[in-house]
Write an enzyme that holds these catalytic residues in place. Structure first.
Site, mmCIF file in Angstrom:
data_model
loop_
_atom_site.group_PDB
_atom_site.id
_atom_site.type_symbol
_atom_site.label_atom_id
_atom_site.label_comp_id
_atom_site.label_asym_id
_atom_site.label_seq_id
_atom_site.Cartn_x
_atom_site.Cartn_y
_atom_site.Cartn_z
ATOM 1 N N ASP A 22 -32.254 -5.551 22.374
ATOM 2 C CA ASP A 22 -32.688 -6.777 23.036
ATOM 3 C C ASP A 22 -31.611 -7.860 22.980
ATOM 4 O O ASP A 22 -31.189 -8.266 21.894
ATOM 5 C CB ASP A 22 -33.964 -7.290 22.362
ATOM 6 C CG ASP A 22 -34.768 -8.211 23.252
ATOM 7 O OD1 ASP A 22 -34.159 -8.953 24.035
ATOM 8 O OD2 ASP A 22 -35.998 -8.189 23.171
ATOM 9 N N ASP A 23 -31.185 -8.346 24.138
ATOM 10 C CA ASP A 23 -30.217 -9.449 24.254
ATOM 11 C C ASP A 23 -28.841 -9.107 23.686
ATOM 12 O O ASP A 23 -28.116 -9.994 23.213
ATOM 13 C CB ASP A 23 -30.740 -10.718 23.556
ATOM 14 C CG ASP A 23 -31.879 -11.385 24.309
ATOM 15 O OD1 ASP A 23 -32.332 -10.830 25.317
ATOM 16 O OD2 ASP A 23 -32.320 -12.460 23.872
ATOM 17 N N CYS A 62 -36.458 -9.759 29.937
ATOM 18 C CA CYS A 62 -37.125 -8.713 29.141
ATOM 19 C C CYS A 62 -38.051 -7.769 29.896
ATOM 20 O O CYS A 62 -37.803 -6.576 29.982
ATOM 21 C CB CYS A 62 -37.902 -9.364 28.002
ATOM 22 S SG CYS A 62 -36.857 -10.105 26.737
ATOM 23 N N ARG A 66 -37.291 -3.809 31.248
ATOM 24 C CA ARG A 66 -37.978 -2.667 30.623
ATOM 25 C C ARG A 66 -38.787 -1.877 31.644
ATOM 26 O O ARG A 66 -38.854 -0.643 31.584
ATOM 27 C CB ARG A 66 -38.869 -3.172 29.484
ATOM 28 C CG ARG A 66 -38.041 -3.658 28.313
ATOM 29 C CD ARG A 66 -38.768 -4.643 27.392
ATOM 30 N NE ARG A 66 -37.741 -5.421 26.720
ATOM 31 C CZ ARG A 66 -37.093 -5.012 25.633
ATOM 32 N NH1 ARG A 66 -37.411 -3.858 25.065
ATOM 33 N NH2 ARG A 66 -36.147 -5.750 25.100
ATOM 34 N N LYS A 115 -40.093 -2.915 20.483
ATOM 35 C CA LYS A 115 -40.687 -3.919 21.374
ATOM 36 C C LYS A 115 -41.112 -3.304 22.705
ATOM 37 O O LYS A 115 -40.313 -2.656 23.374
ATOM 38 C CB LYS A 115 -39.665 -5.034 21.603
ATOM 39 C CG LYS A 115 -40.053 -6.054 22.657
ATOM 40 C CD LYS A 115 -38.965 -7.092 22.806
ATOM 41 C CE LYS A 115 -39.109 -7.879 24.084
ATOM 42 N NZ LYS A 115 -38.048 -8.883 24.246
ATOM 43 N N HIS A 117 -43.367 -5.083 25.541
ATOM 44 C CA HIS A 117 -43.209 -6.174 26.504
ATOM 45 C C HIS A 117 -43.482 -5.778 27.957
ATOM 46 O O HIS A 117 -42.853 -6.286 28.886
ATOM 47 C CB HIS A 117 -41.824 -6.820 26.389
ATOM 48 C CG HIS A 117 -41.900 -8.308 26.612
ATOM 49 N ND1 HIS A 117 -40.905 -9.181 26.256
ATOM 50 C CD2 HIS A 117 -42.882 -9.085 27.166
ATOM 51 C CE1 HIS A 117 -41.245 -10.410 26.567
ATOM 52 N NE2 HIS A 117 -42.446 -10.383 27.115
ATOM 53 N N SER A 140 -41.742 -10.329 22.940
ATOM 54 C CA SER A 140 -40.645 -10.923 22.180
ATOM 55 C C SER A 140 -41.176 -11.682 20.969
ATOM 56 O O SER A 140 -42.172 -12.409 21.061
ATOM 57 C CB SER A 140 -39.840 -11.877 23.063
ATOM 58 O OG SER A 140 -39.280 -11.199 24.159
ATOM 59 N N HIS A 209 -32.476 -10.451 19.686
ATOM 60 C CA HIS A 209 -33.206 -11.562 20.278
ATOM 61 C C HIS A 209 -33.567 -12.538 19.158
ATOM 62 O O HIS A 209 -33.939 -12.120 18.064
ATOM 63 C CB HIS A 209 -34.479 -11.015 20.946
ATOM 64 C CG HIS A 209 -35.215 -11.980 21.810
ATOM 65 N ND1 HIS A 209 -35.794 -13.135 21.319
ATOM 66 C CD2 HIS A 209 -35.507 -11.946 23.145
ATOM 67 C CE1 HIS A 209 -36.401 -13.770 22.307
ATOM 68 N NE2 HIS A 209 -36.237 -13.074 23.427
ATOM 69 N N ASP A 261 -31.168 -4.431 27.222
ATOM 70 C CA ASP A 261 -32.001 -4.914 28.326
ATOM 71 C C ASP A 261 -31.329 -5.999 29.153
ATOM 72 O O ASP A 261 -31.588 -6.150 30.343
ATOM 73 C CB ASP A 261 -33.363 -5.404 27.820
ATOM 74 C CG ASP A 261 -33.280 -6.647 26.947
ATOM 75 O OD1 ASP A 261 -32.197 -6.930 26.390
ATOM 76 O OD2 ASP A 261 -34.314 -7.332 26.795
ATOM 77 N N ASN A 262 -30.484 -6.816 28.532
ATOM 78 C CA ASN A 262 -29.764 -7.870 29.256
ATOM 79 C C ASN A 262 -28.716 -8.456 28.331
ATOM 80 O O ASN A 262 -28.634 -8.099 27.151
ATOM 81 C CB ASN A 262 -30.703 -8.962 29.767
ATOM 82 C CG ASN A 262 -31.653 -9.525 28.731
ATOM 83 O OD1 ASN A 262 -32.869 -9.306 28.807
ATOM 84 N ND2 ASN A 262 -31.136 -10.237 27.742
ATOM 85 N N LYS A 282 -27.668 -13.871 29.654
ATOM 86 C CA LYS A 282 -29.083 -13.586 29.922
ATOM 87 C C LYS A 282 -29.667 -14.581 30.930
ATOM 88 O O LYS A 282 -29.367 -15.769 30.914
ATOM 89 C CB LYS A 282 -29.864 -13.680 28.612
ATOM 90 C CG LYS A 282 -31.371 -13.576 28.744
ATOM 91 C CD LYS A 282 -32.025 -13.639 27.380
ATOM 92 C CE LYS A 282 -33.552 -13.598 27.503
ATOM 93 N NZ LYS A 282 -34.184 -13.418 26.187
#
Length: 463
Positions: A22-23, A62, A66, A115, A117, A140, A209, A261-262, A282
């Protein structure tokens, strides 16, 4: 030549381990230039497999990202945008087919630890989307009462979810420090229990994140502060899972995929990662928001120590896994393109030539063909010209900055700094045709077009 040295493929269907961080910014691994800490397990994974340097998340946020990964679709095709909040009453539509559902039909056991989401109401949770096991957080972990922004007043308590049931509450940063170790333990246990049958293991780690926290084993261990500590622990997690594959004799018949994811949430400053020199981060459709560090390893099948610069995306993972496992593709239209031959070492293959950069609800902000990227004038986020935050507090961002129309050649200008729109009218015309086709198919809020082939997001049945 690498192609001549490429090993022969395995006859058996591989296990699949898919890490989705994540991130994570493009520059956040030591193999991609990170400073102040090392990621030796991921560096080793890259040495044993192929590193993809032109690999795109489908959107830089997010839930949308996904949804794209698990369905093989641009997220706006399946009605998903943004990041679902706890009271969104929405989720991935039950009629959408996920990677987990496809491989289950081929006899795979499926598990997700991390996660989700994609909807926090029970009807949208992983056990209803093809997974046999789930342990993790529903969204998140900044969507809780300690959020640093004023939104905190609307967030309910955050709980671990085990299957379909809420478990222990995550109340503070000490509880956040348990995220990576607990997820790792669950993933390792899943491998042990399923060593004698094919499995799909999805590990979407919630960190880095914000808010950041590391366990006592890693807290204070890096020169980069808490962000470096978190990355060292994530690297350890990957190492533990890879170690278990080897201990069970599975490492030579397991496809391992590592991506994000980003890009980084740059206004968090020292609590954010690095885009590796790409523009923005992001929440933007510039390369810093969507180009992700990506590594794939399947010992004896994927060439080791290789770098591929071919354009690919997370939406291409589903059809590739389907081909490798013998699974049928989803009944409804997808956007992904399988890249099995390229994955196995045939660098003469170019599976993907075009890519669409959508953001917000359904705004076509850019299109790409090969190395050319056409940016359409659009309002959007920018981190530039504003001091970032510090110690977990975010700095300001402009959410409606007017980005001008521009053309970039990413081969010469990966940082998207030099607008060559006026010098290349024929390239602009070619990219405009791609955009028009996309608008007919998927729509474009900027031009008030709905699109003919978008599908609805899932809505809670009680609404």
């Amino acid at each position: 030549m690498m192609l001549a040295m490429a090993p022969k493929p395995s006859a058996s269907k591989p296990n699949i381990v898919l890490f989705f961080i994540d991130d994570l910014g493009y520059g956040d691994l030591s193999v991609t230039g990170a400073l102040g800490y090392k990621t030796p397990n991921l560096d080793k994974l890259a040495a044993e497999g192929t590193r993809f340097t032109n690999f795109m998340a489908a959107q830089a946020v997010c839930s949308a990202s996904r949804a794209a990964l698990l369905t093989g679709c641009y997220p706006n095709r399946v009605g998903v945008s943004g990041a679902f909040g706890p009271q969104a009453a929405q989720g991935l539509h039950p009629q959408e087919e996920t990677i987990a559902e496809l491989v289950k039909e081929q006899g795979y056991t499926t598990g997700i630890f991390g996660k989700w989401h994609l909807g926090s109401d029970q009807e949208f949770l992983p056990l209803q989307q093809g997974f046999d096991e789930y342990y993790g957080v529903p969204y998140s972990h900044d969507m809780w009462p300690l959020h640093p922004w004023q939104e905190r007043a609307k967030y309910p308590p955050l709980h671990w979810i085990d299957g379909n049931k809420a478990g222990k509450e995550i109340k503070n940063l000490e509880d956040v420090s348990e995220l990576t170790p607990n997820i790792t333990e669950k993933a390792v246990g899943f491998i042990k229990r399923n060593k004698n049958k094919p499995f799909f293991l999805y590990v979407p780690h919630p960190l880095p994140h914000v808010p950041l926290a590391a366990s006592s084993k890693f807290k204070g261990k890096s020169e980069r502060g808490i962000f470096g500590d978190v990355l060292m622990e994530l690297d350890w997690s990957v190492g533990e899972i890879l170690k278990e594959l080897k201990a069970q004799g599975l490492d030579k018949n397991t496809l391992v995929i590592f991506t994000s994811d980003n890009g980084p949430w740059l206004n968090y400053g020292d609590h954010a990662g690095s885009s590796g020199g790409f523009r923005e981060g992001k929440g933007t459709s510039f390369e810093g928001g969507q180009r992700e560090p990506t590594i794939m390893r399947w010992t004896g099948v994927i060439p080791a120590g290789r770098v591929s610069n071919k354009l690919l995306s997370t939406i291409d993972i589903l059809p590739t896994i389907a081909k490798l496992t013998g699974a049928k593709l989803p009944k409804q239209k997808i956007d992904g393109i399988e890249f099995v031959d390229l994955l196995k070492g045939d660098d003469s293959k170019t599976p993907r030539e075009e890519f669409l950069y959508y953001y917000r609800k359904n705004s076509l902000e850019a299109v790409r063909k090969h190395d050319w990227k056409l940016i359409f004038a659009h309002p959007g986020r920018t981190y530039e010209g504003q001091a970032p935050g510090k110690d977990g507090q975010p700095g300001p961002t402009s959410e409606d900055f007017q980005h001008p129309r521009a053309l970039y050649n990413l081969a010469r200008d990966p940082g998207e700094r030099y607008n060559v729109l006026e010098q290349n009218p024929e390239i602009v015309a070619e990219l405009e045709k791609i955009a028009e086709a996309a608008r007919e198919d998927l729509g474009d809020d900027l031009q008030k077009k709905e699109g003919k082939n978008r599908r609805p997001v899932g809505v809670t049945s009680s609404k």
